[in-house]
Scaffold this active site. Structure first.
Site: not given
Ligand code: NAD
Length: 435
Positions: A123-125, A164
């Site tokens: 996943a990434k946001g 991140d």
């Protein structure tokens, strides 16, 4: 004000993300996947399934700014897949983040977790904002509203964010608090990269550099090299480079060159890495003016006659222009994407063993997994236990990738993708397609 300092403190753990093509990051990710899919003769339906994100969330985040204005921010969370376990990936706050980039990075997390055998999907946001121009209060309100908007997405068994670009332990603490306020629970496993007092793991700060050391030792063993007879050059002396240099020196390697943004430093007798670290700490993290070193350029560092080269600064450092001059026998990629595809071909022809970023800098995501495990156990490990388990997982991952590279007669980089895609595809076959 210490509170403010914490907000702007650099993240100790960044999910690595070497997606080169800024215009078409998702297509760029797929090109790498394609090589592995071809080798594995992946069924076209499975191919389609594995390149498609399972969910893309786009959310509007209203924030009352300090001057009373109401401002809207756009936030993303992409779940690439959850085949191997809950999805995992960082959240970045930058003005230029976009959904295509987040989709690419989410997919990249799927392959990365699979390579190191961490039971997570990808996943990434991201939130489109400029955190440098925002106050701590504005950042807190943005983070809490982003979390509240995605409350049904996040969860220790569902999707687990991490720091991140421009997000850090403080921001993770706000996510934990907001999540628990809404769920009326006390779950710290909803994010990783938290402050240790809130359930973060010991050893997380050093994890990536430690992983680099670990895979370098494994690579040396494969090539029959003795660490005590080996010389090392490290490009970049930040979190990853300094820890890798220190740990390689502890294992007997002679670290003859290091560098940072101020230039390269060479000592043919080998540096006392502890004193380099102490100097940088006192000198605003810079090695400028370090006594007892010959000054060299960053380019010279890369082509020194050393046994091991550790690029640990930034992307695109080893290119077709300097690759023919590289003399190292092993390159361990601490940084994300330090080697361009055209350089890869040259290094391969010259018989240089490149331990790719997706494997070499996976120590961070591995300790992130340990953090989640410890939070769920409610029992925290000693630093020694964290390090031993990290070393064991990195060694196993290296051995698996190495075996795949022999089986398919491909470089370690391709082998990493083959291993990852095969693992996720096999798990998907076993789970089946729910009608
Ligand atoms: P950092 O900011 O702590 O350190 C970067 C270092 O590189 C600094 O010493 C800086 O002076 C130096 N540098 C910058 N430009 C340079 C140049 N042109 N030539 C030589 N040195 C230069 O960053 P970090 O956390 O150590 O990350 C380094 C790389 O590793 C990045 O590519 C990052 O994405 C990747 N990475 C980091 C982690 C992590 O856990 N920190 C995890 C995976 C991957």
């Amino acid at each position: 004000m210490p509170f403010k300092q914490n907000v702007y403190e650099q993240a100790v753990y960044k999910e690595p993300a070497p997606i080169r093509d800024e215009e078409h990051p998702f297509q760029s990710m797929i090109r790498r996947f394609d090589v592995a899919a071809k080798i594995l003769e992946l069924d076209p339906g499975f191919y389609e399934y594995l390149v498609t994100p399972s969910r893309v969330h786009i959310t509007a985040i209203p924030v009352i700014m300090d001057d009373g204005r109401l401002k809207l921010f756009e936030g993303y969370r992409v779940i690439h897949n959850e085949i191997l376990g809950p999805s995992k990936g960082g959240i970045r706050y930058t003005p230029d983040v976009n959904v295509n980039e987040v989709k690419a990075l989410a997919a990249w997390m799927t392959w990365k977790c699979a390579v190191v055998d961490v039971p997570f999907g990808g996943a990434k946001g991201g939130v489109v904002c400029d955190p440098g121009s925002m106050s701590p209060g504005e950042l807190e309100r943005l983070t809490r509203r982003y979390t509240a908007n995605l409350l049904d997405v996040f969860g220790p068994e569902k999707d687990i964010p991490a720091p991140d670009m421009n997000t850090n332990a403080q921001i993770m603490a706000w996510i934990v608090d907001t999540y628990n306020m809404h769920t009326r629970a006390s779950s710290t496993a909803v994010v990783t990269g938290k402050p240790t007092i809130l359930g973060g793991s010991l050893g997380r700060v050093e994890a990536t550099g430690r992983g680099v050391m670990s895979v370098t030792m494994s690579a040396m063993e494969k090539l029959g090299m003795n660490p005590t007879d080996s010389t090392v050059a490290v490009q970049g002396f930040g979190n990853v480079g300094s820890v890798a240099a220190k740990l390689l020196a502890e294992r007997g390697c002679k670290v003859v060159a290091v560098s940072d943004v101020t230039g390269g430093y060479y000592n043919e007798n080998g540096f006392d890495v502890e004193s380099l670290v102490a100097y940088a700490e006192k000198n605003k993290r810079s090695l400028a003016g370090f006594p007892g070193a010959e000054s060299i350029s960053n380019d010279e560092l890369l082509t020194l006659p050393v046994d091991v080269l550790v690029p640990a600064a930034k992307e695109d450092q080893i290119t077709s222009a300097n690759a023919p001059d590289i003399k190292a026998r092993i390159i361990s990629e601490g940084a994300n994407g330090p080697t361009t595809p055209s350089a890869d071909r040259i290094l391969e022809e010259n018989g240089i063993l490149v331990v790719p970023d997706i494997l070499a800098n996976a120590g961070g995501v591995t300790v992130s997994y340990f953090e989640w495990v410890q939070d769920r156990q409610g029992y925290f490990w000693t630093l020694d236990r964290v390090n031993k388990r990290l070393d064991r997982m990195m060694k196993k991952a290296f051995d698996n990738v190495y075996a795949a590279s022999e089986q398919y007669e491909v470089p370690l980089r391709t082998a990493s993708y083959v291993l990852a895609v095969d693992k996720v595809a096999t798990a998907l076959k076993l789970r089946g397609i729910y009608a």
